[in-house]
Design a protein around this motif. Structure first.
Motif, PDB file in Angstrom:
ATOM      1  N   ASP A 255       0.853  -1.176   0.000  1.00  0.00           N
ATOM      2  CA  ASP A 255       0.000   0.000   0.000  1.00  0.00           C
ATOM      3  C   ASP A 255       0.889   1.226   0.000  1.00  0.00           C
ATOM      4  OD1 ASP A 255      -2.285   1.353   2.417  1.00  0.00           O
ATOM      5  OD2 ASP A 255      -2.376   1.318   0.229  1.00  0.00           O
ATOM      6  N   PHE A 256       0.887   1.994  -1.076  1.00  0.00           N
ATOM      7  CA  PHE A 256       1.657   3.230  -1.083  1.00  0.00           C
ATOM      8  C   PHE A 256       1.008   4.211  -2.033  1.00  0.00           C
ATOM      9  CE2 PHE A 256       4.033   2.965  -5.158  1.00  0.00           C
ATOM     10  CZ  PHE A 256       3.800   1.657  -5.502  1.00  0.00           C
ATOM     11  N   GLU A 257       1.267   5.491  -1.801  1.00  0.00           N
ATOM     12  CA  GLU A 257       0.691   6.542  -2.646  1.00  0.00           C
ATOM     13  C   GLU A 257       1.720   7.075  -3.615  1.00  0.00           C
ATOM     14  OE1 GLU A 257      -1.924   7.852   1.083  1.00  0.00           O
ATOM     15  OE2 GLU A 257      -0.680   9.419   0.165  1.00  0.00           O
ATOM     16  N   VAL A 258       1.229   7.768  -4.625  1.00  0.00           N
ATOM     17  CA  VAL A 258       2.100   8.427  -5.589  1.00  0.00           C
ATOM     18  C   VAL A 258       1.932   9.925  -5.380  1.00  0.00           C
ATOM     19  CG1 VAL A 258       2.544   8.789  -8.043  1.00  0.00           C
ATOM     20  CG2 VAL A 258       1.870   6.535  -7.237  1.00  0.00           C
ATOM     21  N   PRO A 259       2.856  10.573  -4.648  1.00  0.00           N
ATOM     22  CA  PRO A 259       2.668  11.989  -4.360  1.00  0.00           C
ATOM     23  C   PRO A 259       2.780  12.849  -5.615  1.00  0.00           C
ATOM     24  CG  PRO A 259       4.645  11.131  -3.252  1.00  0.00           C
ATOM     25  CD  PRO A 259       4.113  10.048  -4.105  1.00  0.00           C
ATOM     26  N   GLU A 276       8.035  11.311  -1.443  1.00  0.00           N
ATOM     27  CA  GLU A 276       8.344   9.960  -1.896  1.00  0.00           C
ATOM     28  C   GLU A 276       9.210   9.213  -0.908  1.00  0.00           C
ATOM     29  OE1 GLU A 276       8.111  10.578  -6.724  1.00  0.00           O
ATOM     30  OE2 GLU A 276       9.973   9.817  -5.864  1.00  0.00           O
ATOM     31  N   MET A 277      10.069   9.946  -0.187  1.00  0.00           N
ATOM     32  CA  MET A 277      10.892   9.267   0.816  1.00  0.00           C
ATOM     33  C   MET A 277       9.993   8.680   1.896  1.00  0.00           C
ATOM     34  SD  MET A 277      14.533  11.049   1.417  1.00  0.00           S
ATOM     35  CE  MET A 277      14.310  12.800   1.280  1.00  0.00           C
ATOM     36  N   GLU A 278       8.956   9.412   2.281  1.00  0.00           N
ATOM     37  CA  GLU A 278       8.019   8.882   3.278  1.00  0.00           C
ATOM     38  C   GLU A 278       7.297   7.646   2.734  1.00  0.00           C
ATOM     39  OE1 GLU A 278       7.169   9.094   6.400  1.00  0.00           O
ATOM     40  OE2 GLU A 278       5.447   7.775   6.052  1.00  0.00           O
ATOM     41  N   GLN A 279       6.895   7.696   1.459  1.00  0.00           N
ATOM     42  CA  GLN A 279       6.218   6.523   0.876  1.00  0.00           C
ATOM     43  C   GLN A 279       7.157   5.329   0.823  1.00  0.00           C
ATOM     44  OE1 GLN A 279       2.947   6.361   0.269  1.00  0.00           O
ATOM     45  NE2 GLN A 279       2.974   8.414   1.159  1.00  0.00           N
ATOM     46  N   SER A 280       8.425   5.564   0.540  1.00  0.00           N
ATOM     47  CA  SER A 280       9.387   4.465   0.527  1.00  0.00           C
ATOM     48  C   SER A 280       9.560   3.892   1.926  1.00  0.00           C
ATOM     49  CB  SER A 280      10.744   4.939  -0.011  1.00  0.00           C
ATOM     50  OG  SER A 280      10.659   5.207  -1.386  1.00  0.00           O
ATOM     51  N   CYS A 281       9.524   4.769   2.940  1.00  0.00           N
ATOM     52  CA  CYS A 281       9.590   4.275   4.322  1.00  0.00           C
ATOM     53  C   CYS A 281       8.410   3.351   4.604  1.00  0.00           C
ATOM     54  CB  CYS A 281       9.571   5.442   5.317  1.00  0.00           C
ATOM     55  SG  CYS A 281      11.097   6.393   5.351  1.00  0.00           S
ATOM     56  N   ARG A 282       7.236   3.744   4.151  1.00  0.00           N
ATOM     57  CA  ARG A 282       6.038   2.901   4.336  1.00  0.00           C
ATOM     58  C   ARG A 282       6.225   1.550   3.675  1.00  0.00           C
ATOM     59  NH1 ARG A 282       0.641   5.464   2.237  1.00  0.00           N
ATOM     60  NH2 ARG A 282      -0.166   3.515   3.062  1.00  0.00           N
ATOM     61  N   LEU A 283       6.789   1.565   2.461  1.00  0.00           N
ATOM     62  CA  LEU A 283       6.994   0.312   1.738  1.00  0.00           C
ATOM     63  C   LEU A 283       7.983  -0.579   2.471  1.00  0.00           C
ATOM     64  CD1 LEU A 283       6.981   1.601  -1.932  1.00  0.00           C
ATOM     65  CD2 LEU A 283       5.662  -0.332  -1.104  1.00  0.00           C
ATOM     66  N   VAL A 284       9.065   0.013   2.994  1.00  0.00           N
ATOM     67  CA  VAL A 284      10.064  -0.789   3.709  1.00  0.00           C
ATOM     68  C   VAL A 284       9.417  -1.442   4.934  1.00  0.00           C
ATOM     69  CG1 VAL A 284      12.198  -0.650   5.063  1.00  0.00           C
ATOM     70  CG2 VAL A 284      12.030   0.528   2.880  1.00  0.00           C
ATOM     71  N   GLU A 285       8.620  -0.658   5.664  1.00  0.00           N
ATOM     72  CA  GLU A 285       7.965  -1.208   6.862  1.00  0.00           C
ATOM     73  C   GLU A 285       7.046  -2.359   6.518  1.00  0.00           C
ATOM     74  OE1 GLU A 285       7.308   2.270  10.122  1.00  0.00           O
ATOM     75  OE2 GLU A 285       5.938   2.199   8.401  1.00  0.00           O
ATOM     76  N   GLN A 286       6.213  -2.141   5.483  1.00  0.00           N
ATOM     77  CA  GLN A 286       5.274  -3.200   5.100  1.00  0.00           C
ATOM     78  C   GLN A 286       6.006  -4.447   4.636  1.00  0.00           C
ATOM     79  OE1 GLN A 286       2.051  -1.851   2.403  1.00  0.00           O
ATOM     80  NE2 GLN A 286       2.648   0.200   3.024  1.00  0.00           N
TER      81      GLN A 286
END
Lengths: 379, 198
Positions: A255-259, A276-286
């Motif tokens: 689950d990630f967004e495209v800012p 995008e760095m925040e979205q990548s952090c979300r992806l790493v966590e998931q």
């Protein structure tokens, strides 16, 4: 260079003998890579900008024709060395698709973690160097501090800091252990604590805003003309990300967004990359949470490939945009032709149109904000 | 030739793309990454480009392929030698990737076709690179200069008879490169001097 640029005629107010030519680059403290901008100036206004590239041409595409697919692996992360992991994995994914090689789920999720850490690292480097170019020297040190954490985490499992050969056809070279996962989790926590600092020290800085707000606007129409992709396109309001448009490598499981932003200026491109760095952090966590047990590579190391004949194309989203590999195969284990379609090549080709009519002092901000990596352009 | 996009032909072709190409077929996206594959004649490339532009497609890349010695490859003995130019068009909103292949006479110099740079500015640099690496000329291009190789280079680097096809590339493992017997023997004798002249 001709008097009449192919973008239009000199205006009547400009006398040819009042204009001059200035080389920005290829040696320049702020000109990224070895880029030469031949500027035709009147006073401080750019009449025409001609990017001259090829100083970092290393003949990767020619090398590909003289090596089999396995032997080309080390080249792949050296083309765009700041998205080296993404590019290396992308090449593996392309060959896996071409030759119908399965990838175990654990390997796919490991790849997502590694690629997103690589994306964060690339954006951090861009952030630091962009601010450095604008004259703000300190943020560079802070984000390189963050970036060292990532390089250390990836170095521990892959053996490389920048140019990785971590991918193998059918998975990754080495497995990751709990220490890797702990380090990656701790890093995401640490980076999230740093974002407010970057926000207040940089994004709200009046000099930064004056130099970036409304500067270097790339509209979505201009972006389409040159097929600009990546954050530069998303800052113009087009929510195009290859991970969503043509999902690959298991990204559709997360689950990630495209800012996006709409202004299309330097500030918008900056904000998109920070988001995008925040979205990548979300992806790493998931990905860490969903990492399954299982094999991390193919059951037997694949050395001989039998791709089908014909033309093939595969693209991924690197930190700079849509990066693709076009392969023409004759059924043997050496490509007849391998072309690398790199995002910075297209992004930079929009610069003559965008820079025409701007002030030379804004050139560094504009060219810096589109995040070009010359070795990717020159291959 | 006008530098402005040819707006009077920027309309989708009423009979569709198929009327502009020599051959059009669906391609297996899952296997090849392309949704459609077309063969086109050189003189129709500008109309094809206008058609895609009117339909809102972007140009992903233009490149060339040296098929002048294709008959020497095993399994390709019946193929017609050509200089091939490949165009890829795609749609941002939802992917629909078209590969358009144009075959030109197998002569360098000699292979040429109209430039689409006035229709798709993205083609400007891609066509320059195809010229630089393969020697294919794009007529009507505003500025057909070399882009990666030195301006005074007298060779086209990605042609099959440039370089040292007989040089073996080996790494420390048991990999060797894909030097095929046909590369070393049948290519034009340029490589005997180390490939410094085309």
């Amino acid at each position: 260079m001709s008097q009449k640029s192919h973008l239009g005629q000199l205006s009547e107010h400009v006398r040819e003998d009042e204009t001059y030519y200035l080389n920005m680059g290829p040696q320049h403290p702020s000109m990224h890579g070895v880029l030469r901008l031949l500027l035709h100036l009147q006073g401080e206004t750019i009449l025409e900008c001609k990017p001259i590239i090829g100083y970092a041409h290393r003949a990767h595409e020619k090398m590909a024709e003289f090596r089999n697919y396995v032997m080309f692996l080390p080249n792949t992360s050296r083309v765009d060395y700041l998205s080296g992991m993404i590019s290396n994995i992308a090449y593996c994914q392309a060959i896996e698709k071409l030759c119908s090689i399965d990838v175990p789920e654990r390997a796919e999720v490991i790849r997502v973690i590694a690629c997103e850490l690589n994306r964060i690292q690339s954006h951090l480097l861009w952030f630091g160097t962009f601010l450095l170019d604008l004259g703000g020297i300190t943020p560079f040190l802070y984000c390189f501090d963050d970036r060292e954490e990532i390089l250390g985490i990836l170095d521990r499992v892959t053996g490389s800091r920048l140019t990785y050969s971590y991918g193998r056809f059918g998975g990754v070279t080495l497995d990751v252990d709990d220490v890797f996962l702990q380090q990656a989790t701790a890093f995401v926590k640490r980076l999230r604590k740093r974002f407010p600092m970057y926000e207040s020290l940089v994004a709200d800085n009046v000099i930064f805003r004056e130099r970036c707000d409304g500067v270097g606007v790339i509209t979505k129409e201009a972006a389409a003309k040159y097929h600009v992709t990546g954050p530069s396109l998303r800052a113009a309001g087009v929510a195009y990300d290859v991970r969503k448009a043509e999902p690959y490598g298991g990204y559709d499981r997360f689950d990630f967004e495209v800012p996006t932003r709409t202004a299309g200026d330097c500030l918008a491109r900056f904000e998109v990359r920070m988001a995008e760095m925040e979205q990548s952090c979300r992806l790493v966590e998931q990905a860490i949470a969903k990492l399954p047990e299982g094999p991390f590579g193919p059951p037997k190391l694949i050395k001989k490939l039998k791709p089908p004949k014909g033309e093939f194309y595969f693209a991924v989203e690197t930190a700079r945009g849509s990066s693709g590999v076009y392969i023409v195969s004759d059924g043997s284990d050496t490509p007849v032709k391998l072309k690398l379609r790199t995002p910075s090549f297209s992004n930079l080709s929009s610069m003559p149109e965008i820079l025409a009519g701007t002030e030379v002092a804004d050139t560094i901000a504009i060219v810096g904000s589109i995040d070009v990596v010359l070795p990717e352009i020159d291959r | 030739m006008s530098d402005a996009p040819s707006t009077e032909t920027s309309q989708p072709n009423p009979q569709g793309l198929g009327a502009l190409t020599l051959e059009s077929a669906e391609a297996d996206y899952g296997a090849t990454g392309f949704h459609h594959r077309h063969l086109a004649a050189p003189e129709s490339i500008t109309r094809i480009a206008n058609h895609f532009l009117a339909e809102g497609y972007v140009l992903e890349f233009v490149t060339a392929e040296d098929r002048r010695f294709i008959q020497e490859t095993k399994g390709y003995e019946d193929e017609t030698p050509a200089m091939r130019v490949a165009y890829t068009f795609n749609r941002i909103a939802s992917p629909d990737r078209h590969l358009v292949l144009v075959d030109l006479p197998p002569e360098i110099p000699g292979a040429e076709l109209p430039s689409i740079a006035s229709i798709y500015p993205a083609a400007d640099w891609h066509e320059r690179e195809a010229y630089d690496m393969y020697g294919v000329r794009f007529t009507g291009h505003p500025n057909l200069e070399r882009i990666l190789l030195p301006e005074d280079a007298d060779f086209h680097a990605l042609l099959k008879d440039f370089g040292r096809p007989d040089a073996e590339v080996q790494d420390a493992g048991e990999h060797t490169n894909g030097v095929r017997a046909s590369d070393a023997t049948a290519k034009g004798g340029a490589s005997t001097d180390g490939g410094t002249t085309p």
